[in-house]
Design a protein around this motif. Structure first.
Motif, PDB file in Angstrom:
ATOM      1  N   SER A 165      52.289   2.638 -14.455  1.00 13.27           N
ATOM      2  CA  SER A 165      51.142   3.347 -14.620  1.00 13.27           C
ATOM      3  C   SER A 165      50.340   3.596 -15.881  1.00 13.27           C
ATOM      4  O   SER A 165      51.032   3.013 -16.998  1.00 13.27           O
ATOM      5  CB  SER A 165      51.489   4.832 -14.505  1.00 13.27           C
ATOM      6  OG  SER A 165      50.520   5.777 -14.686  1.00 13.27           O
ATOM      7  N   PRO A 166      49.036   3.264 -15.872  1.00 10.43           N
ATOM      8  CA  PRO A 166      48.202   3.693 -14.647  1.00 10.43           C
ATOM      9  C   PRO A 166      47.594   2.236 -13.923  1.00 10.43           C
ATOM     10  O   PRO A 166      46.903   2.331 -13.176  1.00 10.43           O
ATOM     11  CB  PRO A 166      47.139   4.126 -15.341  1.00 10.43           C
ATOM     12  CG  PRO A 166      46.987   3.572 -16.627  1.00 10.43           C
ATOM     13  CD  PRO A 166      48.333   3.233 -17.142  1.00 10.43           C
ATOM     14  N   ALA A 167      48.505   1.333 -14.203  1.00  9.08           N
ATOM     15  CA  ALA A 167      47.987  -0.130 -13.563  1.00  9.08           C
ATOM     16  C   ALA A 167      48.385  -0.059 -11.957  1.00  9.08           C
ATOM     17  O   ALA A 167      49.291   0.719 -11.704  1.00  9.08           O
ATOM     18  CB  ALA A 167      48.763  -1.277 -14.173  1.00  9.08           C
ATOM     19  N   VAL A 168      47.606  -0.691 -11.326  1.00 11.95           N
ATOM     20  CA  VAL A 168      47.793  -1.079  -9.894  1.00 11.95           C
ATOM     21  C   VAL A 168      49.176  -2.035  -9.822  1.00 11.95           C
ATOM     22  O   VAL A 168      48.955  -3.066 -10.371  1.00 11.95           O
ATOM     23  CB  VAL A 168      46.676  -1.587  -9.230  1.00 11.95           C
ATOM     24  CG1 VAL A 168      47.056  -1.847  -7.604  1.00 11.95           C
ATOM     25  CG2 VAL A 168      45.480  -0.631  -9.429  1.00 11.95           C
ATOM     26  N   VAL A 169      49.911  -1.588  -8.762  1.00 13.19           N
ATOM     27  CA  VAL A 169      50.957  -2.443  -8.099  1.00 13.19           C
ATOM     28  C   VAL A 169      50.887  -3.199  -6.976  1.00 13.19           C
ATOM     29  O   VAL A 169      50.778  -2.306  -6.031  1.00 13.19           O
ATOM     30  CB  VAL A 169      52.312  -1.721  -8.527  1.00 13.19           C
ATOM     31  CG1 VAL A 169      53.614  -2.494  -8.297  1.00 13.19           C
ATOM     32  CG2 VAL A 169      52.357  -0.961  -9.763  1.00 13.19           C
ATOM     33  N   SER A 170      50.973  -4.380  -6.976  1.00 10.53           N
ATOM     34  CA  SER A 170      50.802  -5.145  -5.726  1.00 10.53           C
ATOM     35  C   SER A 170      51.849  -4.909  -4.673  1.00 10.53           C
ATOM     36  O   SER A 170      52.978  -4.570  -4.857  1.00 10.53           O
ATOM     37  CB  SER A 170      50.588  -6.658  -5.857  1.00 10.53           C
ATOM     38  OG  SER A 170      52.079  -7.127  -6.274  1.00 10.53           O
TER      39      SER A 170
END
Length: 228
Positions: A165-170
């Motif tokens: 977080s806060p990044a997008v996780v694939s």
């Protein structure tokens, strides 16, 4: 530029390492005791912490333990005169990410700092996103003091999202975290995401789990994402 905090009480060694890091185009700060190092680590944003073990006021292992308890995931490289495997294991148990015994080659120190920079440590003991808090030692999750009832799979799923977080996780990253190199069909992941969202809904925290169509999922505050 890599920003580094050096926590070292040996003044001569500290001056040498500070000059070395400056020549390597790094931006170093220095603290001469454990308490000062802990304070700087809490208030500043560093890429790597280089921490001597035998520090006055607060030793390096305890400094690292407190940071991990606080949820600070900056990578920690321990420096120490001790070379035993037990000492190294104690360092990793305290939340360290790497270990370099004195005396060492200066080039190796720079190489290790460079390798650690840009990572987040997986050793933190407390994760938090808004009012959602994960106690990694006790394997429990709270939202505003209300405990969530999560299956082991949903706990791992949530932990992966919170650490990123806060990044997008694939999808691939989530599947690897849950099942390694042999993930089941995609509907299984969707089912566990549904179960996780259901538990978050029970504590009025469902808006934290956001879906970005074609990209993955993120756990964070704010709008701007599809949340189906």
């Amino acid at each position: 530029m890599i920003r580094v905090l050096l926590v070292e009480d040996d003044r001569d060694l500290a001056e040498t390492l500070l000059q070395l890091m400056q020549l390597a185009q790094m931006q170093p700060d220095h603290a001469s005791n454990g308490k000062a190092g802990l304070t700087l680590s809490r208030v500043n944003d560093y890429d790597v912490l280089i921490v001597d073990v035998g520090l006055p006021q607060l030793n390096g292992f305890e400094l690292c333990r407190q940071l991990r308890t606080d949820g600070i995931d900056t990578p920690v490289l321990f420096l120490t005169a001790y070379r035993s495997i037990d000492n190294k294991l104690e360092g990793f148990d305290a939340g360290g990410d790497d270990y370099l015994a004195k005396p060492f080659d200066n080039r190796e120190l720079i190489a290790r700092v460079t390798a650690l920079a840009g990572r987040r440590s997986s050793q933190v003991k407390r994760l938090a996103v808004a009012d959602l808090v994960m106690d990694c030692d006790n394997v429990i999750v709270f939202y505003r003091q209300e405990q969530l009832e999560l299956s082991p799979t949903c706990y791992t799923l949530l932990e992966t999202l919170m650490r990123a977080s806060p990044a997008v996780v694939s999808r691939a990253t989530l599947e690897n975290a849950l099942w390694g190199d042999e993930p089941p069909n995609s509907n299984v992941l969707k089912a566990h995401l549904y179960y996780l969202r259901r538990e978050l809904t029970k504590v009025d925290a469902a808006e934290l789990l956001q879906t970005l169509t074609g990209k993955g999922w993120a756990l964070r505050q704010g709008k701007g994402c599809e949340t189906t």
